[in-house]
Design a protein around this motif. Sequence first.
Motif, mmCIF file in Angstrom:
data_model
loop_
_atom_site.group_PDB
_atom_site.id
_atom_site.type_symbol
_atom_site.label_atom_id
_atom_site.label_comp_id
_atom_site.label_asym_id
_atom_site.label_seq_id
_atom_site.Cartn_x
_atom_site.Cartn_y
_atom_site.Cartn_z
ATOM 1 N N ASP A 1 0.836 -1.205 0.000
ATOM 2 C CA ASP A 1 0.000 0.000 0.000
ATOM 3 C C ASP A 1 0.872 1.257 0.000
ATOM 4 O OD1 ASP A 1 -2.459 -1.345 -0.011
ATOM 5 O OD2 ASP A 1 -2.474 -1.497 2.174
ATOM 6 N N LYS A 2 1.928 1.255 0.797
ATOM 7 C CA LYS A 2 2.838 2.403 0.829
ATOM 8 C C LYS A 2 3.480 2.601 -0.544
ATOM 9 C CE LYS A 2 3.909 2.194 5.718
ATOM 10 N NZ LYS A 2 4.870 1.858 6.739
ATOM 11 N N PHE A 3 3.815 1.493 -1.194
ATOM 12 C CA PHE A 3 4.398 1.581 -2.537
ATOM 13 C C PHE A 3 3.376 2.142 -3.521
ATOM 14 C CE2 PHE A 3 6.293 -0.939 -6.302
ATOM 15 C CZ PHE A 3 7.091 0.128 -6.666
ATOM 16 N N GLY A 4 2.116 1.755 -3.393
ATOM 17 C CA GLY A 4 1.064 2.298 -4.242
ATOM 18 C C GLY A 4 0.918 3.799 -4.053
ATOM 19 N N GLU A 5 0.960 4.255 -2.793
ATOM 20 C CA GLU A 5 0.906 5.692 -2.511
ATOM 21 C C GLU A 5 2.081 6.410 -3.150
ATOM 22 O OE1 GLU A 5 0.765 5.904 1.755
ATOM 23 O OE2 GLU A 5 -1.184 4.895 1.846
ATOM 24 N N LEU A 6 3.259 5.789 -3.071
ATOM 25 C CA LEU A 6 4.459 6.367 -3.665
ATOM 26 C C LEU A 6 4.329 6.471 -5.181
ATOM 27 C CD1 LEU A 6 7.521 7.198 -3.416
ATOM 28 C CD2 LEU A 6 7.978 4.795 -3.941
ATOM 29 N N LEU A 7 3.855 5.411 -5.827
ATOM 30 C CA LEU A 7 3.703 5.441 -7.284
ATOM 31 C C LEU A 7 2.702 6.510 -7.699
ATOM 32 C CD1 LEU A 7 3.764 1.643 -8.195
ATOM 33 C CD2 LEU A 7 5.553 3.357 -8.597
ATOM 34 N N LEU A 8 1.644 6.666 -6.934
ATOM 35 C CA LEU A 8 0.667 7.708 -7.219
ATOM 36 C C LEU A 8 1.317 9.085 -7.123
ATOM 37 C CD1 LEU A 8 -2.111 8.840 -7.787
ATOM 38 C CD2 LEU A 8 -2.695 8.458 -5.366
ATOM 39 N N LYS A 9 2.052 9.309 -6.045
ATOM 40 C CA LYS A 9 2.732 10.596 -5.863
ATOM 41 C C LYS A 9 3.741 10.838 -6.990
ATOM 42 C CE LYS A 9 3.752 11.683 -1.623
ATOM 43 N NZ LYS A 9 4.427 11.781 -0.303
ATOM 44 N N ALA A 10 4.516 9.816 -7.346
ATOM 45 C CA ALA A 10 5.506 9.951 -8.423
ATOM 46 C C ALA A 10 4.814 10.228 -9.755
ATOM 47 C CB ALA A 10 6.362 8.692 -8.516
ATOM 48 N N GLY A 11 3.680 9.580 -9.993
ATOM 49 C CA GLY A 11 2.932 9.801 -11.226
ATOM 50 C C GLY A 11 2.395 11.210 -11.336
ATOM 51 N N VAL A 12 1.910 11.738 -10.213
ATOM 52 C CA VAL A 12 1.403 13.118 -10.194
ATOM 53 C C VAL A 12 2.541 14.092 -10.490
ATOM 54 C CG1 VAL A 12 0.457 14.917 -8.679
ATOM 55 C CG2 VAL A 12 -0.563 12.623 -8.688
#
Length: 188
Positions: A56-67
């Motif tokens: 889940d933390k990795f998913g949050e990170l990927l979302l932030k990186a994508g933004v």
Amino acid sequence: MNILDIMHTRRSIGKLTAPMPTHDELMVALKAAMTAPDHKQLKPYHFTVLTDGALDKFGELLLKAGVVKAQQNGESLDDTARTKLFNMPKRAPMIITVATNYQEHPKVPKFEQLLCVGAMIQNMLLAFETMGYCTIWRTGVLCNEPIVKDFFNVSDDNTICGFIYVGTSDVKMPSRDEIDMTDFITTF
């Protein structure tokens, strides 16, 4: 199955479920990975294993990186793209991040160490396959974004070489097409 059968039949599976390797099985696979050719035994790599809440933390990170990446390109992400980024790590119960950890050595250039990491990853994929697990080696445009490298403690001069998704699947993949090697081999 012998190793040649595994090499000829192994396929990447994109959606994996539990069960995932146990700690002992993971250690066996990583130990097999580390038998890859490694000039001067520099071990120019590092593993980070993600399961459970870390996904889940990795998913949050990927979302932030994508933004951030979208903003840098003067774009924005719609809700569908945001959801997809956040859910990417949930396509497997275990993800092993593999990064280079280059070592300075006068006889072993960085490109040779990078090749070692690639061979090590292939060994890992085959080791998991022998244990009955499925894998897929993923990268993507966000793989080496600064925020992603920071999360995995990968320095600027090193590279994340892949996210190895590991789990189980009941998908029956079609057989591989026969490979015509004629155009790939020169004999003197």
